[in-house]
Write an enzyme that holds these catalytic residues in place. Structure first.
Site, PDB file in Angstrom:
ATOM      1  N   ASP A  65       4.171   7.002   4.006  1.00 30.76           N
ATOM      2  CA  ASP A  65       3.556   6.626   5.265  1.00 30.76           C
ATOM      3  C   ASP A  65       2.483   5.561   5.059  1.00 30.76           C
ATOM      4  OD1 ASP A  65       1.674   8.036   3.893  1.00 30.76           O
ATOM      5  OD2 ASP A  65       1.244   9.487   5.470  1.00 30.76           O
ATOM      6  N   PHE A 114       1.329   1.621   2.941  1.00 34.45           N
ATOM      7  CA  PHE A 114       1.806   0.473   2.187  1.00 34.45           C
ATOM      8  C   PHE A 114       1.243   0.407   0.780  1.00 34.45           C
ATOM      9  CE2 PHE A 114       3.693  -1.127   6.024  1.00 34.45           C
ATOM     10  CZ  PHE A 114       4.830  -1.736   5.505  1.00 34.45           C
ATOM     11  N   CYS A 157       8.217 -10.153  -8.449  1.00 34.89           N
ATOM     12  CA  CYS A 157       9.549 -10.295  -9.049  1.00 34.89           C
ATOM     13  C   CYS A 157       9.755 -11.627  -9.759  1.00 34.89           C
ATOM     14  CB  CYS A 157      10.657  -9.968  -8.048  1.00 34.89           C
ATOM     15  SG  CYS A 157      10.746 -11.018  -6.623  1.00 34.89           S
ATOM     16  N   THR A 210       1.056   2.806  -1.404  1.00 37.12           N
ATOM     17  CA  THR A 210       2.007   3.480  -2.300  1.00 37.12           C
ATOM     18  C   THR A 210       3.326   2.713  -2.364  1.00 37.12           C
ATOM     19  OG1 THR A 210       0.999   5.531  -1.548  1.00 37.12           O
ATOM     20  CG2 THR A 210       2.910   5.733  -2.966  1.00 37.12           C
ATOM     21  N   CYS A 247       1.771   6.431  12.751  1.00 36.12           N
ATOM     22  CA  CYS A 247       2.230   7.633  13.452  1.00 36.12           C
ATOM     23  C   CYS A 247       1.047   8.431  13.987  1.00 36.12           C
ATOM     24  CB  CYS A 247       3.046   8.506  12.523  1.00 36.12           C
ATOM     25  SG  CYS A 247       4.534   7.692  11.983  1.00 36.12           S
TER      26      CYS A 247
HETATM   27 ZN   LIG Z   1       9.380 -10.385  -4.931  1.00 34.53          ZN
END
Ligand SMILES: [Zn+2]
Length: 339
Positions: free
Chosen positions: A125, A127, A244, A129, A183
């Site tokens: 719930d 961001f 990445c 984590t 929520c």
């Molecule tokens: Zn990325």
């Protein structure tokens, strides 16, 4: 004898070989609230061989409209969500392995928990984590399915490290506190959760079956109330992604130490001390008894001293209810629990 998975084996999308593959695979479900309940339920019934459930919370009455694995009895027994979920899931399918982990996913434990698994599914719930999950999954090369729901809408996106954009490719920074609806501020409808959970699991099954080419490869946005189902192209833009492209895992590299987390909308703060030898509930209860009401079971200890309610887990992690100020929470923690 009837094969439990007969109707899945009949499906040309799965078949006998596919079912064997599912039985031999493993998934980690991060968070077992509303989304996590739907996800765990579907994975276990589908026969995924090993399902690990990580959740830091206990069950409360206002969870029951959506969190389909729990009931009033679980609340009476004071069970953490991961334990209650595992008990129920083992009754649903005793032929697979369910591993409950009562913990917050942190820099200290996440790699150990997800290592060796075939997919990670998002039932979180927050961001912070999710960014940590993204770091760990890209680092270890584990596919993961992002999903989130609020009010009557939600979205999902499947992330294959090295092949698709990662979460940080399209959400660069942590949204500021209070900047996005949650929520706890606008509510959530169970049916929207069921939809997003089903999308996450379906994508997860394709990954476990090795059918990467059949993934949706787009961000799915649905609104059950408005009847909307949209697919949005997510492309890596010209900017390099720190995670990445550059493999800089800033959320995974955070310093270890006592962490404080405001549990939004719950008027509560979680205090997470660094890993330790663990808490003896028996000894702690003896120490706390003169100050207030104490009770405990195998999984957690509850201590009430008005207007605060402490819930202490074995790893020392403590949720203090009735408080919003972090420095005050730190003081209360060292005064009564002190690890
Ligand atoms: Zn990325």
């Amino acid at each position: 004898m009837t094969n439990r998975y007969f109707k899945q084996i009949l499906l040309e999308e799965i078949g006998g070989e596919g079912q064997k593959r599912l039985n031999g695979s493993s998934a980690v479900v991060a968070g077992c609230g509303a989304l996590g309940s739907v996800i765990c339920n579907s994975l276990v019934r589908a026969g995924v061989g090993r399902v690990t459930i990580v959740d830091r919370d206990f069950i409360e009455l206002d969870n029951l409209p959506r969190q389909m694995l729990f009931d009033e009895e679980d609340i009476k027994r004071g069970l953490p969500k991961a334990i209650a979920a595992a008990e129920k899931l083992r009754r649903i399918n005793s032929e697979i392995t369910v591993v409950p982990v009562v913990a917050d996913l942190t820099v200290e434990n996440i790699e150990k928990i997800i290592k060796g698994s075939d997919v990670v599914l998002d039932g979180m719930d927050n961001f912070e984590t999710r960014f940590l999950i993204n770091d760990a999954c890209v680092k270890l090369g584990i596919p993961w399915i992002y999903g989130g729901v609020v009010a009557t809408y939600g979205m999902s996106f499947s992330i294959i490290p090295g092949e698709t954009p990662c979460l940080r490719c399209f959400i660069n920074e942590l949204p500021g506190p209070g900047s996005t609806p949650t929520c706890d501020t606008v509510g959530v409808l169970g049916t929207a959760v069921n939809m997003v959970g089903s999308i996450e699991v379906t994508e997860g099954l394709k990954i476990l079956l090795g059918k990467y080419d059949l993934l949706i490869k787009k961000l799915v946005y649905i609104d059950v109330w408005q009847g909307i189902w949209n697919l949005y192209e997510i492309k890596k833009d010209a900017n390099r992604c720190s995670v990445c492209d550059d493999r800089k895992f800033s959320f995974l590299d955070q310093k270890k130490g006592t962490r404080l987390t405001s549990l939004c909308g719950q008027n509560a703060i979680q205090v997470s001390p660094p890993a330790s030898a663990g808490v003896s509930f028996h000894d702690l209860a003896l120490r706390l008894q003169p100050h207030g009401e104490v009770s405990y079971n195998d999984y957690m200890l509850r201590f009430t001293i008005k207007p605060y309610e402490f819930t202490v887990f074995h790893d020392g992690r403590t949720i203090i209810k009735g408080i919003t100020d972090e420095s005050e929470a730190k003081i209360l923690f060292s005064k009564y629990i002190g690890v």
